[in-house]
Write an enzyme that holds these catalytic residues in place. Structure first.
Site, PDB file in Angstrom:
ATOM      1  N   ASN A 224      -7.540  -3.459  14.308  1.00  0.00           N
ATOM      2  CA  ASN A 224      -8.943  -3.636  13.920  1.00  0.00           C
ATOM      3  C   ASN A 224      -9.124  -4.742  12.895  1.00  0.00           C
ATOM      4  O   ASN A 224     -10.194  -4.898  12.309  1.00  0.00           O
ATOM      5  CB  ASN A 224      -9.527  -2.319  13.385  1.00  0.00           C
ATOM      6  CG  ASN A 224      -8.878  -1.876  12.081  1.00  0.00           C
ATOM      7  OD1 ASN A 224      -7.927  -2.493  11.592  1.00  0.00           O
ATOM      8  ND2 ASN A 224      -9.387  -0.790  11.512  1.00  0.00           N
TER       9      ASN A 224
ATOM     10  N   GLU B 172      -9.643  -1.995   5.250  1.00  0.00           N
ATOM     11  CA  GLU B 172     -10.295  -1.760   6.528  1.00  0.00           C
ATOM     12  C   GLU B 172     -11.550  -2.635   6.661  1.00  0.00           C
ATOM     13  O   GLU B 172     -12.033  -3.190   5.666  1.00  0.00           O
ATOM     14  CB  GLU B 172     -10.671  -0.282   6.655  1.00  0.00           C
ATOM     15  CG  GLU B 172      -9.499   0.678   6.565  1.00  0.00           C
ATOM     16  CD  GLU B 172      -8.662   0.737   7.839  1.00  0.00           C
ATOM     17  OE1 GLU B 172      -8.786  -0.171   8.678  1.00  0.00           O
ATOM     18  OE2 GLU B 172      -7.870   1.686   7.982  1.00  0.00           O
TER      19      GLU B 172
ATOM     20  N   ASP C  53       0.816  -1.205   0.000  1.00  0.00           N
ATOM     21  CA  ASP C  53       0.000   0.000   0.000  1.00  0.00           C
ATOM     22  C   ASP C  53       0.856   1.263   0.000  1.00  0.00           C
ATOM     23  O   ASP C  53       2.068   1.210   0.180  1.00  0.00           O
ATOM     24  CB  ASP C  53      -0.944   0.009   1.211  1.00  0.00           C
ATOM     25  CG  ASP C  53      -0.284  -0.543   2.476  1.00  0.00           C
ATOM     26  OD1 ASP C  53       0.912  -0.255   2.687  1.00  0.00           O
ATOM     27  OD2 ASP C  53      -0.947  -1.250   3.241  1.00  0.00           O
TER      28      ASP C  53
ATOM     29  N   HIS D 228      -7.365  -5.141  10.002  1.00  0.00           N
ATOM     30  CA  HIS D 228      -7.070  -4.853   8.599  1.00  0.00           C
ATOM     31  C   HIS D 228      -5.758  -5.503   8.172  1.00  0.00           C
ATOM     32  O   HIS D 228      -4.839  -5.670   8.977  1.00  0.00           O
ATOM     33  CB  HIS D 228      -7.049  -3.341   8.325  1.00  0.00           C
ATOM     34  CG  HIS D 228      -5.844  -2.623   8.819  1.00  0.00           C
ATOM     35  ND1 HIS D 228      -5.886  -1.675   9.820  1.00  0.00           N
ATOM     36  CD2 HIS D 228      -4.537  -2.673   8.446  1.00  0.00           C
ATOM     37  CE1 HIS D 228      -4.683  -1.176  10.025  1.00  0.00           C
ATOM     38  NE2 HIS D 228      -3.840  -1.778   9.209  1.00  0.00           N
TER      39      HIS D 228
END
Length: 262
Positions: A140, A147, A69, A142
């Site tokens: 979380n 996400e 990314d 990801h």
């Protein structure tokens, strides 16, 4: 899915490096292709790969790498861009030529341009064929910047960063207001096309995400659960990250391997 639980983060890095090097040996022709991740967790793994290079057990001078990314709005020369981070933390550590490091381009004059750049990046990954994709996991759940709510079949694209992710990454910037709101990330579908994935997680702050990803339902609510779909996923944890696993005994038994004469 193979789950390896190490006593310490340092031992986890060793296990992960072994899994990466083993996976790279599967290519029979052409250059090895390695998918790479940023963040603090893979640093120990990259250090172990550097040791393998020093000992003559590995050579990354002809390896092609693709990053997971990149932030939208940062030029590739920006000090907080993931390209610059990987040059410092990967290329200069394991001897991977900068020219062989491919990163998404999140900089452009329009959203349409950035979307086209993301699609071209995805096509380049498909054409190269990733031998091993290194992954971390966010608190979380990801992976990459996919996400919660990301499609399990998603391709490389622009993705809004969650507030939690921006808060976690604010330590690298001069406050959360400086953290970009969007990224270009490989999609979950793109990631799952790698021949092998090696996910490494350490620390108690990752325990809940790991338990949900490995033992919870396959769900876009936890993007990390997509590793359940991969035929050759190696998950490497330290004791703290493994603390929430219910099937711990089974993972330990499986890691012992096949035993004859019992």
């Amino acid at each position: 899915m193979e789950v390896l639980i190490a006593a310490t983060p340092e031992e986890a890095a060793q296990f992960a490096a072994e899994a990466v090097l083993e996976g790279l040996q599967t290519r029979t022709e052409g250059h090895n292709v390695l998918g790479v991740a940023t963040g603090s967790t893979p640093l120990g793994l990259y250090g172990e790969l550097a040791k393998a290079v020093k000992n003559g057990e590995a050579d990354f001078s002809n390896t092609i790498a693709f990053a997971l990314d990149e932030y939208v709005g940062l030029e590739s020369t920006h000090k907080q861009s993931y390209r610059q981070t990987l040059i410092q933390e990967l290329c200069k550590v394991i001897g991977l030529p900068e020219a062989n490091l491919n990163t998404p381009n999140g900089f452009g004059d329009s959203e349409e341009q950035i979307r086209k750049q993301a699609a071209a990046y995805d096509a380049a990954i498909v054409a190269a064929g990733v031998d091993v994709q290194i992954l971390g996991i966010g608190t979380n759940g990801h992976i990459g910047f996919n996400e919660p709510g990301s499609s399990l079949r998603s391709r490389s694209r622009i993705k809004r960063l969650s507030n939690k992710t921006r808060e976690d990454n604010a330590r690298f910037f001069d406050g959360i207001d400086q953290v970009p709101t969007h990224s270009v990330t490989q999609g979950l579908g793109t990631i799952l096309e790698a021949r092998r994935v090696v996910l490494i997680a350490t620390g108690s702050n990752k325990a809940e995400a790991i338990a949900t990803a490995l033992e919870g339902p396959l769900s876009s609510a936890c993007p990390g659960s997509a590793v359940q779909l991969h035929p050759d996923a190696v998950i490497v944890l330290d004791e703290a990250a493994a603390a929430g696993l219910k099937n711990r005994l089974y993972y330990d038994d499986s890691a012992a391997g096949l035993q004859f004469g019992i």
